[in-house]
Design an enzyme around this catalytic site. Structure first.
Site, mmCIF file in Angstrom:
data_model
loop_
_atom_site.group_PDB
_atom_site.id
_atom_site.type_symbol
_atom_site.label_atom_id
_atom_site.label_comp_id
_atom_site.label_asym_id
_atom_site.label_seq_id
_atom_site.Cartn_x
_atom_site.Cartn_y
_atom_site.Cartn_z
ATOM 1 N N HIS A 1 0.830 -1.218 0.000
ATOM 2 C CA HIS A 1 0.000 0.000 0.000
ATOM 3 C C HIS A 1 0.859 1.261 0.000
ATOM 4 O O HIS A 1 0.350 2.343 -0.282
ATOM 5 C CB HIS A 1 -0.965 -0.004 1.181
ATOM 6 C CG HIS A 1 -0.307 -0.185 2.517
ATOM 7 N ND1 HIS A 1 0.145 -1.402 2.961
ATOM 8 C CD2 HIS A 1 -0.018 0.690 3.499
ATOM 9 C CE1 HIS A 1 0.676 -1.262 4.165
ATOM 10 N NE2 HIS A 1 0.593 -0.011 4.514
ATOM 11 N N ASN B 1 5.883 2.211 12.156
ATOM 12 C CA ASN B 1 5.227 3.506 12.383
ATOM 13 C C ASN B 1 4.098 3.375 13.400
ATOM 14 O O ASN B 1 3.364 4.323 13.622
ATOM 15 C CB ASN B 1 4.756 4.132 11.067
ATOM 16 C CG ASN B 1 3.668 3.316 10.386
ATOM 17 O OD1 ASN B 1 2.903 2.610 11.022
ATOM 18 N ND2 ASN B 1 3.588 3.435 9.076
ATOM 19 N N HIS C 1 -4.847 6.302 7.872
ATOM 20 C CA HIS C 1 -4.415 5.206 6.990
ATOM 21 C C HIS C 1 -5.252 5.218 5.704
ATOM 22 O O HIS C 1 -6.465 5.346 5.757
ATOM 23 C CB HIS C 1 -4.594 3.857 7.696
ATOM 24 C CG HIS C 1 -4.109 2.704 6.879
ATOM 25 N ND1 HIS C 1 -2.829 2.195 6.987
ATOM 26 C CD2 HIS C 1 -4.717 1.967 5.924
ATOM 27 C CE1 HIS C 1 -2.683 1.196 6.144
ATOM 28 N NE2 HIS C 1 -3.812 1.032 5.481
ATOM 29 N N GLU D 1 3.243 -24.197 3.589
ATOM 30 C CA GLU D 1 2.750 -24.152 2.210
ATOM 31 C C GLU D 1 2.722 -22.734 1.665
ATOM 32 O O GLU D 1 2.901 -22.512 0.460
ATOM 33 C CB GLU D 1 1.356 -24.787 2.116
ATOM 34 C CG GLU D 1 1.325 -26.281 2.453
ATOM 35 C CD GLU D 1 1.314 -26.581 3.948
ATOM 36 O OE1 GLU D 1 1.178 -25.634 4.756
ATOM 37 O OE2 GLU D 1 1.439 -27.763 4.314
ATOM 38 N N ARG E 1 -3.645 -40.782 -5.125
ATOM 39 C CA ARG E 1 -2.834 -41.588 -4.217
ATOM 40 C C ARG E 1 -2.740 -43.039 -4.667
ATOM 41 O O ARG E 1 -1.674 -43.652 -4.629
ATOM 42 C CB ARG E 1 -3.428 -41.529 -2.809
ATOM 43 C CG ARG E 1 -2.637 -42.343 -1.788
ATOM 44 C CD ARG E 1 -3.332 -42.341 -0.423
ATOM 45 N NE ARG E 1 -2.475 -42.926 0.603
ATOM 46 C CZ ARG E 1 -2.318 -44.223 0.806
ATOM 47 N NH1 ARG E 1 -2.948 -45.082 0.050
ATOM 48 N NH2 ARG E 1 -1.510 -44.668 1.759
#
Lengths: 613, 613
Positions: B69, B177, B253, B355, B462
């Site tokens: 951002h 910050n 923000h 993962e 499998r």
């Protein structure tokens, strides 16, 4: 027999029974069970407070196997506690047995399904938060972790949150047997590496020999006395402990022993110790007083974002229902969960930017009967997808809200746009997926979610949209709403959320061209109102679906599947997002994605042209 | 002007330009940019080695904004480096601009899309691994992190792996910050809390005042000299630094400043410093020598699991292509990635049970042109769903393999069964989803994945299944194979993977009843061979789809959508898993889920009955 002698014998029994259980179908994880057997023996015999006759006793401790593959050990504990028979133990992994390969709440003493590693500790944090702040009962959560799963970031989210919230009711036990599935872990037997990390995260850490029952006893005592911070016991253990063939040997993960009879003999044979597990002091869970009051309403003519309605409605639900709690992932001023936070601060949980822990905490809390609503940007809920998946296996009562969906969020760009949430959350066992287009509808659907048991998801919109529905209109899970309908309808427009408003604009424009269009609000994407879609298809002969979502797995696919299964053949066009969006004003992005009113009108024209040809 | 004076002035310029950029559409994150401006000024002016004219120069450093951002700051850096004009800077967040709300590789100097927090550092680890072990070029990775995103577990997966692999080419800079989006972070300005965690994880940590350019310079110097371990610079900063209206104030923000002109004046006005960014020493990436050799083949009559074929084929691809690399999440003896590991140990990366980091590392490596194949159980890839989503936004060349899919894995139970992977991975921009039923087909599809650029997913089984196809048969992305076909066909059975074998058994049984069934192997689920499905529907009039996956978003939905869009109306039955499975033998679980041959035969009977009625 009691004290250390009992613990040692009980540890051997748990090993023997783990081997016996795995021998039945020649599958399972006996060696991962054997490493933790002494740790669990002391816990069961001396520290656990649990009424196995009353698994819903609110004062019960919670025993969570984060290393769910050590299920033979867990089931052997149940046998030792007299909760299951030896006969049932020997149904392990057989078809139809509740003693599955990994624990699930099909077993009454299991709170949460585990087996996807790195989840049990985050769930435990949720139960710990419930114990401290909701139930306000001094039950303890004992969580057995594998060393290998410490590599999962979700474990460290749990470490962070447990310390931040001062969960001294939580004891994590790391079974450091050194081996993962395919070889050594990163840290082997370097207990310090785990303990130092935990200490840096604000935990009390104790390092012990996990086969020294006196040391285990002392560690539990120290953990139980700990005030203001959680404790982790880092235990040096041997995988396959006690049986030469497998003890501390690689390549024995997830395998039954080749010679179970010999192994059992080596361990001193079968035992039938029955432990009288201590029951907890009776306690009643705290109940929050509620002030009552009605649900919010909005008037036709207003413009309100459904995400805002979520916040208002959730706060109002909280005022009438003391069991409603809320969690948010550090975006409560965007999801509007902050309205609930301000109204009910003691039932609100700030989970910071840790979506896995947020969803896990919600799953933990619902095991104690609370109704948790967890919110974040829809895009970021994808971070917790494995937790939602496991929540469904747990049959969890999990309510999710994802805001800021689709390209219509505008300038923030694609990283913030949920465009796969409908598809992924539809593909969850028994899930409900709701997508309101209006604030009054949002309120009704949120209340329906509250009453529904299972995994449900509410998709909310960033932008303000006009109120469409009066506050008394009813909406239900599995329903739809036909907003425009006429016997002259030549096409049906199907939308939800932001695209429903585009459908309405398109219908107006089409009306100006003399084309009558039906408009369906498909607010319940799963389960879907197949009847309404089929009737509309039959009556209008053409359908255009429109969604602010990828073309796969959303409203278009759902509609197509309903029609195909019903054997109804109509002209169908599915408008959805098919290319990588960028930043820009919402309306420009809807247009660029081909899902605004103008593109709907054009699609209707093309469909009519195609039918004519 | 140079040294500290330049750095300070440049810091102010970056602040001014961040404010100016955000003022254009009155959106974006100027205050989050201003806190890190001095940190980036010193980096740009003295430490970064980057040829902006040649973004693909293999020797270039990498500058990753994990706090995506702060894009106004990144774009202001590009302006200061002369890479973009001031005019372009002022297109920030406008429709069509490549300067989107969060960075994406639509910009040539951006390696990876960020904006979903907690991802930039894991991507950086991947690039760091590539630098050390693949390219073998001493480029550095400078990763700017937010303090708020330190709550994401994926950051700690990155810390763990970077230390374990000794990535001294990686420098993380945490811009502390103190503020997240909606308020203070857990740790505020407690720099020690971050530094101690990092040290416990094995990093070198330096705490500084992030607005003291001399201290910043010293820290970078120390980081650059560090041997054998990564460095984190933990910097105390002020959000909105330099402008009273916003400096260290909450609730700013993600907001443009209300009075940009006054703010710019307060910062000393606009500047136009052009930094001559140092270019790297030329270097050529290492190339792995290959031995050549053919791809593996299997004979009709053999029984081989497709997961095994994955391992064999990947190892063989590695022998002919030096750019193929493999990663696995601690299950390489199950996915059979271990065959590659043993054949090409220097191109194999053990990512342990992490993962998110595994997928992020693969995304990082492909930015340098490597072809990473990442494998785990399909169920556990769900853990990395947000990373796959962001990978698609990055236009990443990401190859995934998920083994152990569906109920047919048997005794391990539902936590280990991927039943949502097709749905979720289809709903990824531009993805390819492949599901082979035979080892020779697996080889062909894996090679097709290697050649395909984008996100692709191979679903392996499998259990062992019989070889169906000769080694010379061709399979392509977007193709299908009709295994049984006759002009007398009255129904089409559509399966893939394990269910294809059930379809073949069912066809045999149906033949015994005098019913001729077409059988289609829909091995490419996305893109799908619509033509084959439409033709089969028209020619046989009835379709049964069968899949070892939830009913949502898989083969049944894909088939239904194809038929509905084509306006082909046939009798359709979709067999899929619809209830929570347990443990048991594979065949019992296939039967219980209603997706075995017997249920296919029954479904065909019911369809014929329904059509007759």
């Amino acid at each position: 027999m009691d004290g250390p002698e009992l613990w040692r014998e009980l540890g051997q029994q748990l090993r023997v029974d783990s081997i016996r259980a795995a021998a039945v179908t020649k599958s399972g994880h006996p060696t991962s069970s054997m490493s933790a057997a002494d740790l669990m023996a002391v816990l069961l015999a001396k520290y656990l407070r649990y009424d196995f006759d009353e698994p819903h006793n609110p004062a019960n401790d919670h025993l969570i196997f984060s290393k769910g593959h050590a299920s033979p050990l867990l089931y052997s504990i149940y046998k030792a506690a007299g909760a299951i028979t030896d006969e049932e133990l020997l149904t392990f992994r057989e078809f139809g047995s509740r003693l599955q390969g990994h624990p699930t709440p099909a077993i009454p003493w299991v709170d949460v399904a585990t087996g996807s590693l790195g989840q049990g500790l985050p769930f435990s944090v949720g139960i710990g938060l419930a114990g401290k702040q909701l139930d306000r009962i001094p039950y303890r959560i004992w969580c057995l972790c594998g060393d290998s799963e410490m590599a999962e970031g979700s474990m460290w989210e749990a470490f962070e949150h447990a310390a931040f919230y001062g969960l001294d009711n939580l004891v994590a036990i790391i079974d450091v047997n050194k081996f993962g599935q395919r070889g050594e872990t990163m840290h082997g037997w370097d207990l310090d590496s785990y303990a130092n990390r935990a200490r840096a995260f604000g935990w009390h850490a104790i390092e012990i020999d996990g086969h020294d029952v006196e040391a285990i006893d002392e560690a539990y005592g120290e953990a139980a006395a700990q005030q203001g911070q959680p404790t982790v016991i880092v235990a040096h253990t041997l995988k396959g402990k006690g049986v030469k063939e497998v003890e501390d040997k690689p390549n024995w993960h997830g395998k039954a022993l080749d010679h179970p009879e010999e192994a059992i003999a080596e361990l001193g044979g079968e035992r039938n110790i029955l432990v009288e597990v201590a029951k907890p002091e009776p306690a009643e869970p705290h109940r929050f007083e509620v002030s009552g009051g009605g649900l919010p309403v909005w008037e036709l003519g207003e413009e309100v974002a459904t995400r805002r309605a979520y916040g208002d409605a959730l706060a109002a639900l909280g005022s009438t229902r003391g069991d409603v709690v809320a969690l948010d992932g550090e975006v409560s001023n965007s999801t509007y969960a902050e309205i609930f936070r301000d109204a009910h601060p003691d039932r609100y949980f700030e989970m910071y930017i840790a979506e896995q822990q947020m969803v896990a905490a919600a799953i933990g809390m619902q095991t104690r009967g609370w109704k948790p609503f967890a919110s974040s940007f829809g895009a970021f809920l994808s971070r917790a997808y494995d937790f939602v998946r496991m929540g469904a296996i747990s049959d969890a009562d999990l309510k999710l809200c994802g805001s800021h969906v689709g390209v219509s969020i505008g300038p923030d760009g694609p990283s913030q746009m949920a465009l796969e949430d409908i598809a992924s959350l539809r593909a969850v066992l028994g899930s409900v997926v709701l997508y309101p287009s209006d604030p009054n509808q949002t309120v009704a659907l949120l209340d329906a979610m509250r009453q529904h048991r299972g995994v449900s998801y509410l998709r909310t919109t960033r932008e303000k949209t006009p109120v469409l529905y009066g506050p008394d209109e009813e909406f239900r899970i599995g329903g739809s709403r036909t907003l425009r309908s006429d016997s002259a309808d030549e096409v049906t427009l199907v939308g939800a959320g932001i695209t429903l408003h585009e459908c309405l604009s398109a219908a107006d424009e089409l009306a100006g061209k003399g084309i009558s269009a039906r408009v369906i609000d498909l607010y319940s994407v799963k389960p879907v109102d197949a009847g309404a879609l089929i009737a509309a298809a039959r009556e209008t002969g053409a359908i255009v679906t429109v969604e602010d979502h990828w073309a796969e797995g959303g409203i278009g696919d759902v509609t197509a599947t309903v029609l195909a299964e019903a054997g109804v053949s109509v002209a169908l066009e599915r408008l959805a997002v098919t290319e990588r969006p960028g930043s820009g004003p919402p309306q420009a992005l809807l247009a660029a994605a081909g899902i605004d009113a103008a593109h709907i009108v054009a699609a209707v024209g093309a469909l009519r042209e195609a039918v004519r040809v």
